[in-house]
Design a protein around this motif. Structure first.
Motif, mmCIF file in Angstrom:
data_model
loop_
_atom_site.group_PDB
_atom_site.id
_atom_site.type_symbol
_atom_site.label_atom_id
_atom_site.label_comp_id
_atom_site.label_asym_id
_atom_site.label_seq_id
_atom_site.Cartn_x
_atom_site.Cartn_y
_atom_site.Cartn_z
ATOM 1 N N SER A 39 -4.032 -6.570 -1.562
ATOM 2 C CA SER A 39 -2.977 -6.746 -0.565
ATOM 3 C C SER A 39 -3.577 -7.110 0.794
ATOM 4 O O SER A 39 -3.006 -7.914 1.537
ATOM 5 N N THR A 40 -4.738 -6.543 1.116
ATOM 6 C CA THR A 40 -5.420 -6.918 2.357
ATOM 7 C C THR A 40 -5.846 -8.376 2.320
ATOM 8 O O THR A 40 -5.680 -9.119 3.301
ATOM 9 N N ALA A 95 0.827 2.116 5.526
ATOM 10 C CA ALA A 95 0.139 2.802 4.428
ATOM 11 C C ALA A 95 -0.153 4.254 4.772
ATOM 12 O O ALA A 95 0.078 5.155 3.959
ATOM 13 N N LYS A 136 0.818 -1.217 0.000
ATOM 14 C CA LYS A 136 0.000 0.000 0.000
ATOM 15 C C LYS A 136 0.848 1.263 0.000
ATOM 16 O O LYS A 136 0.409 2.316 -0.460
ATOM 17 N N TRP A 182 -5.147 -2.030 -2.891
ATOM 18 C CA TRP A 182 -5.494 -1.990 -1.465
ATOM 19 C C TRP A 182 -6.265 -3.248 -1.076
ATOM 20 O O TRP A 182 -5.943 -3.921 -0.088
#
Length: 432
Positions: A344-345, A368, A242, A341
């Motif tokens: 990656s989460t 981030a 991020k 976002w």
């Protein structure tokens, strides 16, 4: 069900899947609604407060400082919030963080009526501090709200709420601020925080898997997280992804300047540009999910490629002369930004057990927000020193370089024969 088992896919594409999931998972539905109303109010308020400080100060860098005030406090709070999330009652933390945020929201009303820029910044900072507890915990508990085969879709849905509400909230918020006054936007924001807390209270599923352990020292918790992350390259890689968009995200703080000074608009134009950001962040994760599928290798590659797409799109903004074209450029940029976002989460959810997930998500959020907040401060200072156009090109170049280097660093992951993401939770994937 194993990670390789086929997920339930109703006919009708991703929209039918979403409807089915929300029907089948009532507790996830409540978490979804809590996020919807909370973000809706946030974007109502952000459009109004950006216009407020621009009016009071008359400075181009003032709006960038609003974005810095929105994200930098999260960097300081989130790591400690993660420790609490893995050791205390996550539900109580969410209810407190959401409900109490109504108080600083009402400070913005006073800031507007008394024309106090410093009080507006203070209100944004206090809301941000509480968001540092709320948002990472939401990401941490999503796997506990749905069945394993629904996790990919659930994270895409909850992750796209931010973009959806930015799209709706910013556009409508700009019109509300113009028609009813900024104070109305701030009052609506306060009400949405209380409503979100009500939805969280009604969730019945456990927020934590297993027994909550006794609280150890904060330093010991940090060491434990580092011991888990250090030998697991996929987890480390997703935790710093991020920041790739974050280092160039200061350009978002300059969008109100583009709206007013370049495109000749008002609060409504600010709202439309921010809404375009939301539209991209809404669509991007669904496109990314369709491309990546269930393969960890593709998840890694598409995540990195999304950083590059974000940067390339924003290099077009400085040469844009009309609001309509600016809206398209911003939407394309944040299709990439929103997708990286969410993906990656999701990668962190797959590679991290529940006992670590609160801290991992909070550290991820902290990294981030540090990048985003620092970029916003840099954008504000650089815009006044070097001008809007030069600053915009510089910020886009930072994200482009980051994305290319991240893809090069993770080549062993996205080119691997076996899925490196799901193996990371149990078997460390070291550097090659």
């Amino acid at each position: 069900m194993s990670p390789d088992a086929p997920a339930r896919r109703p006919r009708g594409g991703q929209l039918a899947e979403i409807v089915s999931l929300l029907r089948r998972a009532p507790d996830f539905r409540k978490l979804f609604l809590a996020s919807v109303v909370s973000f809706l109010g946030d974007w109502f308020a952000l459009v109004a407060v950006s216009g407020l400080v621009k009016d009071i100060t008359g400075r181009e860098g003032a709006t960038a400082l609003v974005f810095a005030a929105e994200v930098l406090p999260v960097f300081l709070v989130a790591p400690f919030a993660g420790v609490l999330a893995d050791r205390w009652d996550r539900k109580k933390i969410l209810v407190f963080a959401s409900g109490f945020a109504a108080v600083p929201s009402l400070l913005l009303v006073v800031a507007s009526t008394q024309r106090l820029a410093w009080l507006a910044y203070l209100g944004v900072v206090l809301i941000s501090v509480l968001a540092g507890f709320f948002q990472p915990i939401v990401s941490a508990i999503v796997p506990n709200m749905v069945d394993e085969e629904d996790l990919s879709l659930a994270q895409t849905v909850i992750g796209s709420v931010w973009g959806t509400m930015l799209f709706v909230g910013a556009a409508v918020g700009g019109l509300v601020a113009a028609a009813l006054g900024r104070e109305a936007s701030f009052v609506i924001n306060a009400a949405t925080f209380l409503l979100a807390a009500t939805f969280v209270i009604r969730i019945r599923r456990p927020f934590t898997v297993g027994e909550v352990r006794a609280t150890a020292s904060v330093l010991a918790q940090f060491r434990e997280v580092w011991g888990f992350v250090r030998p697991r390259k996929p987890t480390r890689a997703f935790m710093v992804t991020k920041a790739g968009v974050g280092v160039g995200n200061g350009i978002v703080g300059l969008l109100p300047v583009y709206a007013v000074d370049v495109f000749g608009g008002t609060d409504a134009a600010i709202g439309f540009l921010l809404a375009a950001r939301g539209a991209g962040a809404l669509v991007g994760p669904y496109v990314g999910r369709a491309i990546a599928g269930d393969r960890g290798q593709r998840l890694v590659f598409v995540t990195g490629a999304s950083i590059v797409a974000y940067a390339v799109a924003y290099t077009l903004l400085p040469s844009t002369e009309t609001l309509a074209v600016g809206i398209v450029v911003v939407a394309l940029a944040h299709a990439g930004g929103g997708n990286q976002w969410v993906m990656s989460t999701h990668g962190l959810q797959l590679s991290t057990p529940d006992s670590f997930r609160g801290r991992i998500m909070s550290f991820d959020f902290a990294i981030a927000t540090l990048a985003i907040g620092t970029s916003a401060l840099l954008a504000g200072a650089a815009a006044e020193a070097f001008g809007l156009i030069a600053t915009s090109y510089g910020l886009a170049a930072l994200s482009l370089a980051y994305g290319i280097l991240w893809l090069a660093w993770t080549r062993d992951l996205w080119a691997a024969d076996e899925d490196p993401v799901r193996r990371a939770e149990v078997t460390p994937v070291s550097e090659r």
